[in-house]
Scaffold this motif. Structure first.
Motif, PDB file in Angstrom:
ATOM      1  N   GLU A 363       0.841  -1.213   0.000  1.00 57.81           N
ATOM      2  CA  GLU A 363       0.000   0.000   0.000  1.00 57.81           C
ATOM      3  C   GLU A 363       0.872   1.260   0.000  1.00 57.81           C
ATOM      4  O   GLU A 363       0.607   2.210  -0.729  1.00 57.81           O
ATOM      5  CB  GLU A 363      -0.899   0.070   1.246  1.00 57.81           C
ATOM      6  N   ALA A 394      -7.334  -9.698  -8.588  1.00 52.85           N
ATOM      7  CA  ALA A 394      -8.413  -8.819  -8.117  1.00 52.85           C
ATOM      8  C   ALA A 394      -7.956  -8.045  -6.881  1.00 52.85           C
ATOM      9  O   ALA A 394      -8.229  -6.840  -6.750  1.00 52.85           O
ATOM     10  CB  ALA A 394      -9.655  -9.658  -7.796  1.00 52.85           C
ATOM     11  N   GLY A 395      -7.240  -8.725  -5.985  1.00 53.08           N
ATOM     12  CA  GLY A 395      -6.742  -8.067  -4.773  1.00 53.08           C
ATOM     13  C   GLY A 395      -5.799  -6.934  -5.129  1.00 53.08           C
ATOM     14  O   GLY A 395      -5.892  -5.827  -4.572  1.00 53.08           O
ATOM     15  N   SER A 398      -7.695  -3.946  -6.588  1.00 54.86           N
ATOM     16  CA  SER A 398      -8.416  -3.085  -5.640  1.00 54.86           C
ATOM     17  C   SER A 398      -7.446  -2.241  -4.819  1.00 54.86           C
ATOM     18  O   SER A 398      -7.753  -1.092  -4.495  1.00 54.86           O
ATOM     19  CB  SER A 398      -9.426  -3.865  -4.782  1.00 54.86           C
ATOM     20  N   ALA A 401      -6.697   0.657  -7.082  1.00 55.52           N
ATOM     21  CA  ALA A 401      -7.824   1.604  -7.161  1.00 55.52           C
ATOM     22  C   ALA A 401      -7.842   2.473  -5.899  1.00 55.52           C
ATOM     23  O   ALA A 401      -8.034   3.700  -5.971  1.00 55.52           O
ATOM     24  CB  ALA A 401      -9.134   0.844  -7.317  1.00 55.52           C
ATOM     25  N   ALA A 402      -7.603   1.854  -4.742  1.00 48.31           N
ATOM     26  CA  ALA A 402      -7.622   2.609  -3.485  1.00 48.31           C
ATOM     27  C   ALA A 402      -6.526   3.668  -3.472  1.00 48.31           C
ATOM     28  O   ALA A 402      -6.666   4.719  -2.845  1.00 48.31           O
ATOM     29  CB  ALA A 402      -7.450   1.651  -2.306  1.00 48.31           C
ATOM     30  N   HIS A 406      -5.268   3.763 -11.773  1.00 44.02           N
ATOM     31  CA  HIS A 406      -6.399   3.134 -12.457  1.00 44.02           C
ATOM     32  C   HIS A 406      -6.012   2.233 -13.614  1.00 44.02           C
ATOM     33  O   HIS A 406      -6.872   1.798 -14.374  1.00 44.02           O
ATOM     34  CB  HIS A 406      -7.404   4.211 -12.877  1.00 44.02           C
ATOM     35  N   GLU A 427      -9.620  -9.184 -14.500  1.00 43.35           N
ATOM     36  CA  GLU A 427      -9.497  -8.351 -13.301  1.00 43.35           C
ATOM     37  C   GLU A 427      -8.629  -7.110 -13.516  1.00 43.35           C
ATOM     38  O   GLU A 427      -8.604  -6.226 -12.674  1.00 43.35           O
ATOM     39  CB  GLU A 427      -8.872  -9.169 -12.147  1.00 43.35           C
TER      40      GLU A 427
END
Ligand code: PEP
Ligand code: MG
Length: 561
Positions: A363, A394-395, A398, A401-402, A406, A427
């Protein structure tokens, strides 16, 4: 005349004398005592003399060097007579320890202390360890480790090379690389291609040649022979004449019938990026972010990361830059992410998987990438290494995206990802085939092992099938997800044609290979590339696949590739 067949990993033909890379030094046994009969004063004096000799040798080399190499040598020379190091070693000698063991332990202490200070001082820790190895070599009367010093150009021969060995490698002096071990995906191969040096790996027995033996190296054919004659000298001269033509790429990458194939660069940081931009790269297809932090024991701060990424983005304003998130593990351990005691690190917690064991690091990295992207005009995309399942893709998407990123993508370098490409690519926005790891996992052959080089070859028809399946998965997925290649396969001009024929849309490679790949790609139409790919796919061995493709590409021999 002796022949040493190996695996050619970087083209070029050259004649020159060999120099053997000294073998790494073994650690003196823990608890080793001074030999009976040696006094503490005598052992201390021997140590001081060895340190002085090392310093004098390094100073002499610094005097004849320039730029980065001069600075590195001067810093190391200073460290050789560092009073703190020698005092700590003499103290141990006085307590009964042997001179070799004393300098070993004293250097460990000084290096740990410097590392604890952080910043510039922490970087000096590697100088201390280098000096230690040199002093121990002097005490043992064996050649110092590292690239041998030489007044004239030579062909470097080694068992294999690690990134640290090549930090001061000067391509004007080291004119070709030959290793007895190593595979096509090894560091030696990657370094040789990035420096544009002819190279052959996995040439068993070559490490027995005496220093000074004159040899002919053909980096395309993968051969080394002693006693070069007129034919070999003429081939080397022809290569030298062509090398300048192959140094210039002006883009864009295209087939003969105008099908565009953007040719991108693989980079490890801002320095590489600046060079890649100057070499005409159309963007960056792989920023190996772990290369920015290989020396670090601790996670780099967001500010440090932003600075590192920004340097790359600034070299490519308005152009595509694909940032790969930290790919730590196996041959690229990062102490803050990977566990050095894993029994099987290539199959361990590495790449994207470290997000499970060290949550938060990814992150923070994505936040740093987003911040650097926000301050630049580069078209920044991010991709995760070692994705194996749709859930992981997928993880990752996301998390991106957070972070406000993009355009997430995945590397396809685990066979499961190629086999389930349709679900995985649903995904994300793009995929990049990492053929280095895809080959090692498909063939179950460690990419660093010389004896497995024949298996660990991206021309293996099984690997080509997985490339085909990945492209087919992307097509079936229905969103036109592009599939590129950023493994070393893209830098092999004949294999690049096959990959384009299989349907990959971009090729990313060391900047040095751009011109050669572009020159060969420009000689075939897309349809011809597809026909060549079909021939290669139907082969039953990597050699047959390569020969079939090369047989359709006469330009390769004309250019000596
Ligand atoms: C690959 O595996 O092909 C790749 C490009 O990643 P790396 O060489 O950094 O593992
Ligand atoms: Mg990889």
């Amino acid at each position: 005349m002796q022949n040493f067949p190996g695996v050619g990993v970087s083209p070029g033909r050259i004649v020159g004398p060999v120099r053997q890379m000294p073998r790494p030094l073994s650690e003196p046994p823990a608890g080793e005592k001074r030999a009976p009969g040696t006094t503490a004063d005598g052992a201390a004096a021997t140590l001081q003399a060895a340190a002085k000799a090392v310093q004098a040798e390094l100073r002499g080399r610094a005097a004849g060097a320039a730029g980065d190499a001069k600075a590195v040598l001067e810093a190391t020379a200073l460290m050789a007579a560092d009073p703190m190091l020698l005092k700590a070693a003499v103290k141990l000698i006085n307590a009964g320890t042997s001179a070799e063991r004393a300098v070993w332990e004293a250097a460990d202490g000084v290096a740990a202390m410097l590392a604890g200070l952080g910043g510039y001082m922490a970087e000096r820790a590697t100088d201390v360890l280098d000096v230690r190895a040199r002093i121990i070599a002097a005490l043992r009367g064996v050649p110092a480790p590292g690239i041998p010093a030489s007044d004239g150009p030579f062909i470097l021969v080694a068992e294999d090379l690690a990134p640290a060995d090549t930090a001061t490698l000067d391509p004007a002096v080291v004119v070709a690389l030959v290793t007895a071990g190593g595979g096509p995906q090894s560091h030696t191969a990657i370094i040789a291609r990035s420096l544009g040096l002819p190279a052959v790996v996995a040439a068993a027995g070559v490490d027995t040649l005496p220093d000074g033996t004159e040899v002919y190296v053909d980096g395309a054919a993968g051969t080394i022979s002693t006693g070069p004659g007129d034919r070999e000298r003429a081939a080397a001269a022809a290569w030298a004449a062509n090398a300048s033509t192959l140094a210039a790429f002006t883009g864009p990458g295209t087939t003969a019938d105008g099908h565009l194939v953007p040719l991108l660069a693989n980079v490890g940081g801002a320095r590489d990026a600046v060079k890649a931009a100057a070499a005409g790269a159309e963007g960056v297809g792989l920023l190996r972010t772990e290369f920015c932090f290989l020396e670090r024991d601790t996670e780099p701060s967001i500010v440090e990361q932003v600075e590192a990424y920004q340097g790359v983005f600034d070299a490519f304003p308005g152009k595509k830059v694909v940032v790969r998130t930290l790919d730590a593990g196996a041959d690229k351990p990062l102490p803050f992410l990977t566990d050095a005691s894993e029994p099987n690190p290539a199959l361990g917690v590495r790449g994207y998987r470290t997000d499970l064991s060290s949550p938060g690091v990814l992150e923070r990295q994505l936040a740093a990438i987003a911040r650097a992207a926000g301050q630049s005009t580069a078209d920044v995309r991010v991709m995760a290494p070692m994705i194996s399942t749709p859930a992981e893709a997928a993880g990752f998407a996301s998390l991106c995206a957070a972070a406000g990123l993009h355009t997430p993508g995945v590397m396809v370098e685990v066979p499961s990802a190629a086999l389930t490409a349709e679900s995985i690519l649903r995904e994300v926005e793009f995929a990049s085939l990492g053929t280095n790891d895809l080959t090692q996992y498909t063939m179950a052959a460690d990419r660093q092992l010389g004896p497995l080089a024949a298996l660990n070859n991206p021309w293996q028809p099984a690997v080509l099938q997985l490339v085909r399946l990945t492209v087919a998965g992307a097509a079936a997925e229905g969103n036109g997800t592009p599939v590129g290649v950023c493994g070393e396969a893209a830098a092999d001009p004949a294999l690049a044609v096959v990959l384009v024929g299989l349907g990959v849309s971009t090729l990313s490679m060391t900047a040095r290979s751009l011109a050669a790949v572009a020159a060969v790609l420009a000689t075939v139409t897309l349809k011809e590339a597809q026909e060549i790919a079909t021939l290669a796919l139907r082969a039953t061995s990597p050699g047959e696949a390569r020969d079939r493709a090369r047989g359709k590409l006469p330009i390769l021999d004309e250019l000596g590739l």
